[in-house]
Design an enzyme around this catalytic site. Structure first.
Site, PDB file in Angstrom:
ATOM      1  N   HIS A  74       0.962  -0.863  -0.261  1.00  0.00           N
ATOM      2  CA  HIS A  74       0.090  -0.551  -0.471  1.00  0.00           C
ATOM      3  C   HIS A  74       0.987   1.832  -0.178  1.00  0.00           C
ATOM      4  O   HIS A  74       0.912   2.268  -0.973  1.00  0.00           O
ATOM      5  CB  HIS A  74      -0.830   0.016   0.705  1.00  0.00           C
ATOM      6  CG  HIS A  74      -1.853   1.356   1.399  1.00  0.00           C
ATOM      7  ND1 HIS A  74      -2.896   1.823   2.626  1.00  0.00           N
ATOM      8  CD2 HIS A  74      -1.670   1.932   0.908  1.00  0.00           C
ATOM      9  CE1 HIS A  74      -3.325   2.869   1.895  1.00  0.00           C
ATOM     10  NE2 HIS A  74      -3.296   2.726   0.851  1.00  0.00           N
ATOM     11  N   HIS A 121       1.709   4.859  -2.875  1.00  0.00           N
ATOM     12  CA  HIS A 121       2.220   6.495  -1.949  1.00  0.00           C
ATOM     13  C   HIS A 121       2.709   7.357  -3.179  1.00  0.00           C
ATOM     14  O   HIS A 121       3.080   7.821  -3.629  1.00  0.00           O
ATOM     15  CB  HIS A 121       1.328   6.474  -1.024  1.00  0.00           C
ATOM     16  CG  HIS A 121      -0.069   6.382  -0.510  1.00  0.00           C
ATOM     17  ND1 HIS A 121      -0.744   7.509   0.024  1.00  0.00           N
ATOM     18  CD2 HIS A 121      -0.557   5.315  -0.481  1.00  0.00           C
ATOM     19  CE1 HIS A 121      -1.980   6.926  -0.221  1.00  0.00           C
ATOM     20  NE2 HIS A 121      -2.543   5.644  -0.245  1.00  0.00           N
ATOM     21  N   HIS A 163      -3.658   1.152  -6.405  1.00  0.00           N
ATOM     22  CA  HIS A 163      -4.041   1.967  -5.350  1.00  0.00           C
ATOM     23  C   HIS A 163      -5.985   1.381  -5.003  1.00  0.00           C
ATOM     24  O   HIS A 163      -5.736   1.057  -3.700  1.00  0.00           O
ATOM     25  CB  HIS A 163      -3.959   3.253  -5.120  1.00  0.00           C
ATOM     26  CG  HIS A 163      -4.514   3.725  -4.020  1.00  0.00           C
ATOM     27  ND1 HIS A 163      -5.666   4.265  -3.433  1.00  0.00           N
ATOM     28  CD2 HIS A 163      -3.892   3.730  -2.649  1.00  0.00           C
ATOM     29  CE1 HIS A 163      -5.759   4.548  -2.569  1.00  0.00           C
ATOM     30  NE2 HIS A 163      -4.449   4.816  -1.682  1.00  0.00           N
ATOM     31  N   ASN A 201      -6.497  -0.207  -0.901  1.00  0.00           N
ATOM     32  CA  ASN A 201      -6.881   0.166  -0.281  1.00  0.00           C
ATOM     33  C   ASN A 201      -8.466  -0.074   0.341  1.00  0.00           C
ATOM     34  O   ASN A 201      -8.415   0.081   1.368  1.00  0.00           O
ATOM     35  CB  ASN A 201      -6.669   1.429  -0.497  1.00  0.00           C
ATOM     36  CG  ASN A 201      -7.122   3.474  -0.059  1.00  0.00           C
ATOM     37  OD1 ASN A 201      -6.554   3.327   1.614  1.00  0.00           O
ATOM     38  ND2 ASN A 201      -8.408   3.591   0.401  1.00  0.00           N
ATOM     39  N   ILE A 230      -6.752   9.229  -1.078  1.00  0.00           N
ATOM     40  CA  ILE A 230      -6.857   8.846  -0.117  1.00  0.00           C
ATOM     41  C   ILE A 230      -5.922   7.575   0.599  1.00  0.00           C
ATOM     42  O   ILE A 230      -5.274   6.747  -0.488  1.00  0.00           O
ATOM     43  CB  ILE A 230      -8.520   8.539   0.801  1.00  0.00           C
ATOM     44  CG1 ILE A 230      -8.692   8.352   2.068  1.00  0.00           C
ATOM     45  CG2 ILE A 230      -8.584   7.024  -0.019  1.00  0.00           C
ATOM     46  CD1 ILE A 230      -8.883   9.842   2.729  1.00  0.00           C
TER      47      ILE A 230
END
Length: 810
Positions: A470, A475, A661, A665, A810
């Site tokens: 993740h 990110h 993602h 997520n 997010i």
């Protein structure tokens, strides 16, 4: 839209009329009134810039200053502009003389006489003009390669990029738009407490890392290499969310969760301290759901159909291919599996699992036949975890490294054959690990031991998922691309326009993550096993990161779960045919790739155009040498010399930011909200026969299990965090949609190609729904009756367990 026209008024001046849409800070309706002071006719000034007539120095002619008219957005505006002498407008300057900022959405010019509309899509914060060293400029929505830029706009295009790069000095301020790089040296707080010091990630071979956005904050007093922390973390102003209330609430919630300061957590943590500091039964945990406040957590999807189905071996295995971390499992092509742990430091880490352990459970087939028929798989969390175990187990944690061997059955499901749990040798690391092998059991204390063994695997998987699958692989690795794009690809560059929706809010959420999630003593360190070593594990994993392997087909092939096959859809044949993440993902991947191919080939007619694109070459050079500079010597980087390479790079980047993602997520709470089924910590070792703990396990396995996994307070904070991260906000932008509608470019062919991409995604979603209705595909819903929907492109607001946002928002 107000009708606009070009005409000649009585005094002989030629005018072009337009409308300006802007929003006040924190208002979420386009038509909201702006502050009264904006009614002053001298509050906001604009000047058009010519794209076809220069001023003698080569720069486009600049028109006369004009001001907004009206009381509410959209505002009218009139420009004195003679087409004959000034040419076609291609850009405009805007100045804000107010003391507060506003959000500029767009300027539209419409020439009824020439049947022409010129759209300027802005979506940018405008502060008082004294805040800026160069005037704020916006360009019409026409895309140009650098070599095709109209000569009068070349200077302005270059000046804007230079202003975004800055000079690499000074502390950044809220209103600035400068993009620059820095290492991760702001996670610790050595001035507050020595125990809160954290090593710098990035800039070294031992702890390499992608770069983050530079803030320029002062160094700490105790460590001049560490950056001091503050509540405000600079990001370029337009990387903050647009002014819609819903999106900001998620960040606010996470800040409160980090302090146990939501109303629910305040009540529950108080109860814990006063009445019941631990869960004693699984029913105690279930009482947190769907009751009266504060016990009103939404019931996680994994237990909606059954409170116990998660305990089955089939579900344990299914979540490796349809859970929240579905891209780690590998095919075993040799036995025993090899370890890459440094034997000089940690001894011999060869597995203690033998053929004799496995073959009794493999339907009469021997190990060689199983490997040859592609039916043996492994979830390997040994090498990543083992180097940290001695340190972890000295801090109160009690953890193992794990290897889980799985067998692909005739019905397409996976079953676990054995779990190996390893811990450091009491006499020292050089003696190698102490390992035990556990086997499936369904009765007596052996069943409880097996349930515990699976819990240690799940804890390792939860930690690896959060820190690598993740955080690192989506990110952290995307942020350098965002920085390089804004530093080197003009807003009128076709590739900037292509990638822009896939960057939305990522730098913002990453900055907030550094402040409350991945920082020293933050939510991740507090609620996950790795604690203070969490980000170091992430840096270790980055050593093996390969951009070209982040695309789905190459990832599947690398892990051995698929092979190239021209006769198969998408040229890939899955060896686990019923692999929900992979099969659904390949549909999305193919759609993204086709869209990118059409787009790139529209603007680049040859490979030579790629080589000659100075902005593209500067962008890619900086991604490789600076943004991911710790890996710049890797030979796998694209050379960016061909259209094929550009198509591959953009497809991979869009895949990471959107579908990948989404897959890792938005299932966090649906799968992990019931901590019993996916714990994040272990506090006890497996009890040995004859011990008090062993007898306790035999008498009350639930109590022992709960005393072993994540404690109650950490569970509550973890649940609140996952709930916030698993929700879609009301203003989310999903794959196939753009915030600008059809106005993101004036080139009609790319607009139509993007519409076709959107229609394809709708078709894919219908296909995925049909797959979930096929009862022969058991991995699609499993014992928990939880159809795999994480890669369905569309979603509504809330926790929907579906939806692919354009970006890591997010």
């Amino acid at each position: 839209m107000t009708s606009l026209e070009t005409d000649i008024i009585d005094n002989g001046k030629k005018l072009i009329k337009g409308t300006v849409v802007l929003r006040q800070k924190n208002l979420n309706v386009v038509g909201d009134a702006v502050p009264p002071s904006i009614l002053d006719t001298s509050s906001v000034a604009l000047k058009l810039i010519s794209a076809s007539k220069h001023d003698g120095s080569g720069k486009g002619k600049i028109g006369k200053q004009t001001f907004l008219e009206g009381k509410n957005s959209p505002f009218d505006v009139e420009f004195e502009w003679d087409r004959h002498s000034m040419g076609n407008p291609g850009a405009f300057y805007i100045e804000n003389f107010l003391q507060h900022e506003f959000f500029l959405v767009s300027l539209t010019l419409e020439d009824d006489l020439h049947h022409e509309t010129i759209n300027f899509v802005c979506n940018s914060w405008i502060y008082n003009t004294e805040k800026y060293t160069t005037d704020r400029i916006f360009f019409a929505n026409k895309a140009y390669l650098p070599s095709e830029t109209p000569a009068p706009l070349v200077y302005y295009r270059q000046e804007e990029l230079e202003s975004l790069r800055g000079d690499g000095t000074g502390e950044r301020k809220e209103w600035e738009r400068i993009y620059d790089y820095d290492v991760y040296n702001d996670l610790g707080q050595p001035d507050k407490n020595d125990s809160l010091a954290r090593p710098t990630l990035g800039g070294s071979n031992t702890l390499p890392y992608p770069r983050r956005g530079r803030t320029g904050r002062k160094p700490t007093l105790k460590d001049p290499e560490a950056e001091s922390r503050s509540k405000f973390v600079y990001i370029p102003r337009d990387e903050s969310l647009n002014p819609l209330k819903a999106s900001h609430s998620v960040i606010k919630t996470l800040n409160l969760v980090s302090q146990n300061d939501t109303p629910r957590l305040r009540a529950l943590v108080t109860l814990e301290n006063d009445e019941q500091p631990e869960f004693n039964t699984f029913e105690d945990v279930l009482l947190l759901f769907n009751g009266e406040p504060p016990n009103d957590f939404p019931i996680p999807k994994v237990i909606q159909a059954s409170y116990t189905a998660w305990m089955s071996d089939e579900e344990f295995s299914r979540e490796m291919i349809a859970g929240v971390n579905p891209n780690v499992i590998k095919k075993l092509s040799e036995f025993p599996p090899k370890s890459k742990v440094d034997s000089q430091l940690y001894g011999d880490n060869t597995t203690t699992i033998t053929k004799e352990h496995l073959e009794p459970y493999m339907d009469g087939i021997n190990i060689e036949q199983v490997i040859q028929s592609n039916r043996l798989y492994i979830l390997d969390h040994h090498d990543a975890i083992f180097p940290y175990l001695r340190k972890l187990n000295e801090t109160g944690a009690k953890a193992y490294a794990s290897r889980t061997i799985l067998f692909l059955q005739d019905d397409g499901t996976l079953k676990p054959l054995a779990i190996e749990l390893s811990k450091p040798h009491p006499q020292g690391d050089s003696f190698g690990p102490v390992s035990n092998v556990y086997f499936p059991a369904s009765e007596g204390v052996e069943a409880s031991i097996w349930l515990l063994a699976k819990a240690y695997v799940l804890v390792n998987d939860a930690n690896y998922h959060q820190l690598v699958s993740h955080w690192l692989n989506t990110h952290a690795t995307v942020e350098p691309f965002i920085i390089a794009t804004n530093r080197h690809l003009s807003v009128v560059h076709p590739i900037h326009k292509l990638l822009l929706p896939h960057y939305r809010n990522t730098m913002n959420i990453n900055a907030n993550a550094r402040n409350i999630l991945i920082n020293a003593d933050g939510i991740v360190e507090s609620t996950f096993l790795l604690g203070g070593y969490s980000m170091q594990l992430s840096a270790d994993a980055y050593k093996d990161w390969n951009f070209t392997e982040q695309g789905l087909p190459n990832d599947l092939i690398k892990r051995g779960v698929a092979v190239e096959d021209p006769a198969s859809p998408h040229g890939i044949r899955l060896l686990i045919e019923d692999y929900p993440y992979a099969s659904d993902g390949l549909e999305i991947w193919a759609a993204i790739k086709l869209w990118v191919e059409e787009y790139v080939n529209f603007y680049y007619k040859s490979d030579a155009a790629i080589v000659q694109d100075i902005e593209l070459q500067a962008f890619w050079k900086e991604v490789v040498e600076v943004g991911h500079g710790d890996l710049k010597s890797a030979t796998w980087w694209f050379k960016m010399q061909t259209r094929t390479e550009l198509i591959k790079a953009c497809t991979i980047l869009i895949w990471i930011a959107s579908a990948l993602h989404a897959a890792v997520n938005f299932g966090q709470y649906p799968y992990g909200g019931y901590i019993v089924s996916r714990p994040t910590k272990t506090r006890r070792f497996i009890p040995e026969k004859g011990s008090f703990e062993y007898d306790e396990l035999a008498n009350d396995y639930q109590k022992t299990y709960l005393r072993t996994i994540t404690p109650k307070n950490d569970t509550l904070q973890n649940m609140a965090t996952m709930e916030a991260l698993s929700n879609h906000v009301s203003d989310e932008q999903y794959l196939g949609h753009r915030i600008e509608g059809n106005l993101w470019t004036s080139d009609s062919e790319p607009v139509e190609a993007y519409k076709k991409f959107g229609r394809k995604l709708i078709e894919i979603e219908e296909k995925l729904v049909q797959r979930n209705n096929d009862e022969s595909l058991r991995n699609r819903y499993g014992p928990v009756k939880m159809p795999y929907t994480l890669l369905h492109p569309s979603s509504e607001e809330g926790m929907t367990f579906r939806g692919i946002p354009n970006s890591i928002s997010i």
